[in-house]
Write an enzyme that holds these catalytic residues in place. Structure first.
Site, PDB file in Angstrom:
ATOM      1  N   GLU A 134      40.544  52.916  33.688  1.00 57.48           N
ATOM      2  CA  GLU A 134      41.813  52.156  34.028  1.00 57.48           C
ATOM      3  C   GLU A 134      42.818  52.822  32.971  1.00 57.48           C
ATOM      4  O   GLU A 134      43.972  53.268  33.577  1.00 57.48           O
ATOM      5  CB  GLU A 134      41.984  51.096  33.883  1.00 57.48           C
ATOM      6  CG  GLU A 134      41.107  50.076  35.087  1.00 57.48           C
ATOM      7  CD  GLU A 134      41.160  48.473  35.032  1.00 57.48           C
ATOM      8  OE1 GLU A 134      41.655  47.974  35.728  1.00 57.48           O
ATOM      9  OE2 GLU A 134      40.742  48.025  33.829  1.00 57.48           O
ATOM     10  N   GLU A 154      33.321  45.744  36.826  1.00 60.31           N
ATOM     11  CA  GLU A 154      33.610  44.382  36.666  1.00 60.31           C
ATOM     12  C   GLU A 154      32.963  43.483  37.716  1.00 60.31           C
ATOM     13  O   GLU A 154      32.809  42.325  36.986  1.00 60.31           O
ATOM     14  CB  GLU A 154      35.283  44.208  36.804  1.00 60.31           C
ATOM     15  CG  GLU A 154      35.938  44.997  35.651  1.00 60.31           C
ATOM     16  CD  GLU A 154      36.256  46.253  35.662  1.00 60.31           C
ATOM     17  OE1 GLU A 154      36.974  46.802  34.780  1.00 60.31           O
ATOM     18  OE2 GLU A 154      35.734  47.057  36.590  1.00 60.31           O
TER      19      GLU A 154
END
Length: 280
Positions: A134, A154
């Site tokens: 990210e 995640e």
């Protein structure tokens, strides 16, 4: 600014990012660059709250200081980051999420409506999980060591990516490519990262910092106000659409045309001499 191939020191005095000791993030000024290093190698640079806060403060320094033109993010040790230190972060998650940006900082993942105004180049190696991907997506250019392994994992931890992957990964890689990796949590290699546009260059192991430094120095040698205006207009196009970006083109050009750097650039073109920009 002369090019250098010296690697960053593994310890330096932080400018104001001493949220806690020991320093999780180390910073070093090198000409017009701010080197920002993850410095928790014994934990594969997993991010606890101290690391997140110190990183946010380093981005704040980069954004505010007119002498700094480019940030270069790298990691000490064999791995870029193993992602969040859930043992530390988990108990800190409240009903409004995670409060991680101290006064004077900027969220490095830029998911709160504020962006850093300077370009950021990244050098990654080893393991690059979750928030590492990210951070690449929130940055501008990324160089990966050949053996780097990536994972947006995640969903395997029962949470969702909250650092911008759901916003930026589909835009960067295309919907199917992004969903292939975000929804499965599978790992992928540097060749796949390059194929889908996550990283811009793949280089032999151990040379990623030097190549990222070359790119950062190249950017820093350009007219900084023009670089920042180019970055800002491109971001406007992504966030608000082409029409909004088009509206800002001519006013931005007019502002740049009367700067000292514009004069320096024109004179350098006529004389065929290298331009040395001053940021005014």
């Amino acid at each position: 600014m002369g090019s250098t191939r010296q690697k960053p020191r593994e310890a330096s005095v932080n400018e104001q990012n001493s949220v806690s000791d020991p320093s999780r993030i180390i910073t070093e000024r090198r000409g017009h660059l701010l080197l920002i290093g993850f410095n928790r190698p014994e934990k594969r640079n997993a991010a606890d709250l101290a690391l997140l806060q110190q990183l946010a403060l380093a981005y704040g320094v980069l954004d505010r200081d007119p002498e700094l033109r480019v940030g270069l993010v790298y990691a000490v040790g064999d791995h870029f980051t193993a992602g969040l230190d859930l043992a530390d972060i988990g108990p800190r998650l409240g009903p409004d999420g995670l409060d991680m940006v101290p006064e004077g900082g900027i969220n490095p993942w830029q998911v709160d409506g504020r962006s850093v105004s300077k370009p950021v180049v990244m050098a990654v190696q080893g393991t690059c999980l979750t928030l590492g991907i990210e951070l690449i997506l929130a940055s501008d250019i990324a160089v990966a060591a050949e053996s780097t392994r990536f994972g947006q994992i995640e969903v395997a931890r029962g949470i969702l990516p909250f650092g911008g992957a759901t916003l930026r990964f589909p835009r960067t890689a295309g919907w199917g490519n992004a969903m292939r990796w975000m929804l499965t949590g599978d790992m992928f290699d540097s060749r796949e990262a390059h194929r889908i546009g996550l990283v811009q260059e793949v280089v032999p192991d151990g040379t990623q910092f030097e190549r990222a430094l070359e790119l950062a120095e190249r950017i820093a040698s350009q007219a900084p106000l023009a670089v920042q205006a180019t970055l800002a207009n491109a971001r406007t196009a992504v966030r608000d659409g082409a029409a909004a970006a088009e509206t800002g083109l001519q006013p931005a050009l007019a502002r740049l045309a009367v700067t000292e750097d514009s004069r320096i650039g024109m004179e350098a073109f006529v004389s065929r001499q290298p331009a040395v920009f001053v940021g005014r």
